[in-house]
Design an enzyme around this catalytic site. Structure first.
Site, PDB file in Angstrom:
ATOM      1  N   GLN A  84      77.036  50.827  41.288  1.00 52.71           N
ATOM      2  CA  GLN A  84      78.136  51.708  41.675  1.00 52.71           C
ATOM      3  C   GLN A  84      78.707  51.347  43.055  1.00 52.71           C
ATOM      4  O   GLN A  84      78.063  50.646  43.842  1.00 52.71           O
ATOM      5  CB  GLN A  84      77.643  53.147  41.718  1.00 52.71           C
ATOM      6  N   HIS A  85      79.887  51.867  43.312  1.00 54.12           N
ATOM      7  CA  HIS A  85      80.512  51.983  44.647  1.00 54.12           C
ATOM      8  C   HIS A  85      81.083  50.705  45.271  1.00 54.12           C
ATOM      9  O   HIS A  85      81.879  50.803  46.208  1.00 54.12           O
ATOM     10  CB  HIS A  85      79.534  52.564  45.696  1.00 54.12           C
ATOM     11  N   ASP A 245      76.029  52.050  36.743  1.00 54.76           N
ATOM     12  CA  ASP A 245      74.714  51.811  36.123  1.00 54.76           C
ATOM     13  C   ASP A 245      73.915  53.096  35.892  1.00 54.76           C
ATOM     14  O   ASP A 245      73.260  53.244  34.854  1.00 54.76           O
ATOM     15  CB  ASP A 245      73.890  50.761  36.894  1.00 54.76           C
TER      16      ASP A 245
HETATM   17  N1  ADP Z   1      56.248  44.934  36.560  1.00 54.51           N
HETATM   18  C1  ADP Z   1      56.871  45.407  37.645  1.00 54.51           C
HETATM   19  N2  ADP Z   1      56.194  46.161  38.537  1.00 54.51           N
HETATM   20  C2  ADP Z   1      56.805  46.671  39.633  1.00 54.51           C
HETATM   21  N3  ADP Z   1      58.074  46.435  39.946  1.00 54.51           N
HETATM   22  C3  ADP Z   1      58.784  45.685  39.102  1.00 54.51           C
HETATM   23  C4  ADP Z   1      58.233  45.136  37.918  1.00 54.51           C
HETATM   24  N4  ADP Z   1      59.193  44.431  37.290  1.00 54.51           N
HETATM   25  C5  ADP Z   1      60.298  44.541  38.064  1.00 54.51           C
HETATM   26  N5  ADP Z   1      60.044  45.275  39.153  1.00 54.51           N
HETATM   27  C6  ADP Z   1      60.947  45.617  40.246  1.00 54.51           C
HETATM   28  O1  ADP Z   1      62.155  45.978  39.688  1.00 54.51           O
HETATM   29  C7  ADP Z   1      63.218  45.600  40.554  1.00 54.51           C
HETATM   30  C8  ADP Z   1      64.397  45.265  39.685  1.00 54.51           C
HETATM   31  O2  ADP Z   1      64.681  46.411  38.959  1.00 54.51           O
HETATM   32  P1  ADP Z   1      66.119  46.699  38.432  1.00 54.51           P
HETATM   33  O3  ADP Z   1      66.120  48.103  37.917  1.00 54.51           O
HETATM   34  O4  ADP Z   1      66.502  45.620  37.501  1.00 54.51           O
HETATM   35  O5  ADP Z   1      66.907  46.567  39.810  1.00 54.51           O
HETATM   36  P2  ADP Z   1      68.477  46.521  40.067  1.00 54.51           P
HETATM   37  O6  ADP Z   1      69.066  47.335  38.954  1.00 54.51           O
HETATM   38  O7  ADP Z   1      68.615  47.160  41.394  1.00 54.51           O
HETATM   39  O8  ADP Z   1      68.937  45.091  40.095  1.00 54.51           O
HETATM   40  C9  ADP Z   1      62.721  44.470  41.411  1.00 54.51           C
HETATM   41  O9  ADP Z   1      62.989  44.788  42.776  1.00 54.51           O
HETATM   42  C10 ADP Z   1      61.219  44.455  41.160  1.00 54.51           C
HETATM   43  O10 ADP Z   1      60.539  44.722  42.345  1.00 54.51           O
HETATM   44  O1  5SP Z   2      74.552  53.589  44.840  1.00 52.54           O
HETATM   45  C1  5SP Z   2      73.899  53.868  43.857  1.00 52.54           C
HETATM   46  C2  5SP Z   2      74.030  55.203  43.215  1.00 52.54           C
HETATM   47  O2  5SP Z   2      74.885  56.076  43.884  1.00 52.54           O
HETATM   48  C3  5SP Z   2      72.942  52.861  43.308  1.00 52.54           C
HETATM   49  O3  5SP Z   2      72.083  53.418  42.355  1.00 52.54           O
HETATM   50  C4  5SP Z   2      73.708  51.659  42.767  1.00 52.54           C
HETATM   51  O4  5SP Z   2      74.360  52.031  41.579  1.00 52.54           O
HETATM   52  C5  5SP Z   2      72.825  50.440  42.604  1.00 52.54           C
HETATM   53  O5  5SP Z   2      71.870  50.595  41.616  1.00 52.54           O
HETATM   54  P1  5SP Z   2      70.657  49.593  41.294  1.00 52.54           P
HETATM   55  O6  5SP Z   2      71.139  48.200  41.421  1.00 52.54           O
HETATM   56  O7  5SP Z   2      69.544  49.922  42.225  1.00 52.54           O
HETATM   57  O8  5SP Z   2      70.306  49.928  39.865  1.00 52.54           O
END
Ligand code: ADP
Ligand code: 5SP
Length: 488
Positions: A84-85, A245
């Site tokens: 987001q944002h 998301d």
């Molecule tokens: N098995 C696991 N145990 C703990 N943390 C995990 C595991 N697999 C992934 N992660 C964590 O999940 C994060 C990614 O999650 P995700 O929800 O895809 O992030 P984003 O949406 O912000 O890109 C990574 O920072 C990692 O540390």
């Molecule tokens: O700023 C917000 C919600 O307001 C975050 O939740 C972003 O949407 C990023 O999400 P992740 O990459 O951590 O899933």
């Protein structure tokens, strides 16, 4: 819909892009293609090149196509859910004028403070947009750009959020949805439209923005020939409006008007978020009062430091992420990126309670506890925004749905279980955002409500973890250090 058709849901989030290939009739997850993208910047700056998101989307779709074994001709629709944002500014050929300013870029904190004051304070903002400007909100980023890089702001031919930048690349049509628009602070959740007064305050011409279509499952167009050739998919398939998301995770879990209302969710990703879908329009200064994709709302609290920050502490200590023990007397607030909840954009990490016998494993455990308590503190306010009494036994016993990468981690699950004292529900599918986006794509293909589609798919189902007695000693230790930081 014939059982052989496939829809693609894309999650373009902070660290990577995932493309879920889903059987549109059954909801069976056939494959998830993945590709990383970079985040750069120091001293509060967090930026990504939108062209990298587009490249990663192509790679993730190609990987998903390979792994699913699906024929490209079986794919009937695609939708994007994005972090987001983020502020994306484009030239008149649709090329980024500069890297996107991300949700966790805290340089825009002074602009957020100025915007809040300009409208007369937090209550005036929640009445109009549902949310108070903080550094994460797009309007604060736009103000930062106007002040620091006026040439880029003046040259902008289009202003986009991450997900609608990608949707436009797919369909050649500019569109966004109420969910992601509600994170800008220039969209009103009260009127369901851009707010002319707030656009005036931000000096932003509405013509630079994409139209807001009624739901994320609206078909906004068809995959263009160019995008189809690049992605190896059929031209002309449905492209949905998509969403942010967190809103897509809600869809994937089957939360919203046609599904489960007022049940809490905790997302453990780069950000930690806690939210629920509800019918009451939120207006709490302590929360973001987002719109969901389907006419309901998503009161939400978001922290800047969750899985990435804890992984960084593990790396500093030379430990694996599950080599943690409960923190004991040590309290570690891993605010490596500043913090948003509470609003402390200039904060840094804080460690206290060290003793001779404190172990590295306890320090890592304390980082999990600090990150978990920071986001869980907002859970009661989310429940109140749903019109619920958090102390009501029926409410207190509602399982907390755990999503995001951290939900796959043993230590995260045990830490949340211990500190929340709640039963947990861990969905089988790890990729709820991508799955929710796939349901939006299925909705765009069939004209059906995406939450109803996802509920039928049953993606929200998973493992129930019984509650543990709440570790109130740790809770109070962490919250008192946190309160000192806020007061100080
Ligand atoms: N098995 C696991 N145990 C703990 N943390 C995990 C595991 N697999 C992934 N992660 C964590 O999940 C994060 C990614 O999650 P995700 O929800 O895809 O992030 P984003 O949406 O912000 O890109 C990574 O920072 C990692 O540390
Ligand atoms: O700023 C917000 C919600 O307001 C975050 O939740 C972003 O949407 C990023 O999400 P992740 O990459 O951590 O899933």
């Amino acid at each position: 819909m014939p059982s052989s058709t496939v829809v693609i849901g894309v999650d373009s989030s902070t660290q990577s892009t995932k493309a879920a290939f889903v059987d549109a009739a059954t909801g069976r997850l056939l494959a998830v293609g993945r590709a990383p993208h970079r985040v750069t910047g120091e001293a509060g700056a967090r930026e990504s090149d939108p062209e990298e998101w587009w490249r990663a989307l192509g790679e993730a779709v190609a990987a998903g196509l390979r792994e699913s074994g699906a024929a490209a001709s079986a794919v009937t629709g695609i939708a994007v859910a994005g972090q987001q944002h983020g502020l994306v500014v484009l030239d008149d050929a649709g090329r980024p004028l500069r890297p996107a300013l991300l949700w966790n870029d805290t340089r825009s904190a002074p602009q957020a403070t100025a915007l809040t004051a300009a409208l007369g304070g937090p209550a005036a903002w929640t009445a109009r947009t549902g949310s108070v400007p903080v550094a994460s909100m797009t309007a604060a980023k736009w103000q930062w750009l106007r002040e620091h890089e006026p040439y880029a702001a003046e040259s902008a031919a289009a202003v986009r959020l991450p997900h609608d930048f990608l949707t436009e690349r797919l369909a050649g049509v500019a569109a966004t949805d109420p969910g992601d628009a509600s994170g800008t602070c220039w969209y009103s959740t009260a009127t369901g439209a851009y707010d002319p007064g707030l656009l005036g305050l931000a000096g932003l011409d509405e013509n630079l923005l994409p139209p807001v279509v009624p739901t994320g499952a609206t078909r906004v167009g068809s995959l263009t020939r160019g995008a189809a050739a690049l992605l190896g998919l059929p031209a002309g398939i449905a492209v949905a409006a998509g969403t942010g998301d967190n809103m897509a995770a809600a869809v994937g879990l089957g939360l919203g008007g046609a599904g489960l209302l007022d049940h809490p969710v905790l997302s453990l990703g780069t950000s930690g978020t806690v939210f629920a879908a509800t019918r009451t329009r939120p207006a709490s200064p302590a929360l973001a009062g987002f719109a969901a994709t389907d006419g309901t709302y998503l009161p939400l609290a978001c922290t800047l430091n969750c899985t990435l920050a804890v992984d960084k502490v593990a790396a500093l200590l030379g430990l694996d992420r599950d080599d943690a023990a409960p923190g004991g007397e040590a309290v570690l607030l891993p605010y490596l990126d500043g913090e948003r909840t509470p609003d402390l954009p200039a904060a840094s990490g804080l460690l206290t309670g060290l003793r001779h016998d404190t172990t590295p494993q306890q320090l890592l455990g304390a980082a999990y506890e600090g990150a978990a308590v920071t986001v869980l503190r907002a859970l009661d306010e989310v429940l109140r925004a749903c019109g619920l009494d958090p102390a009501d036994p029926d409410v207190a016993s509602r399982p907390l749905r755990l999503v995001g990468g951290g939900a796959r981690g043993r230590t995260w699950v045990e830490t949340v279980r211990r500190l929340s004292g709640r039963p947990l529900l861990i969905p089988e599918t790890g990729e709820l955002v991508a799955l929710g986006a796939a349901a939006l794509a299925a909705g765009a293909v069939s004209g059906r409500d995406a939450v109803a589609v996802a509920s039928e798919w049953g993606a929200g189902g998973g493992t129930e973890v019984p509650p543990l007695e709440r570790d109130l000693a740790t809770w109070h230790r962490v919250t008192s250090v946190l309160a000192g930081l806020v007061d100080g």
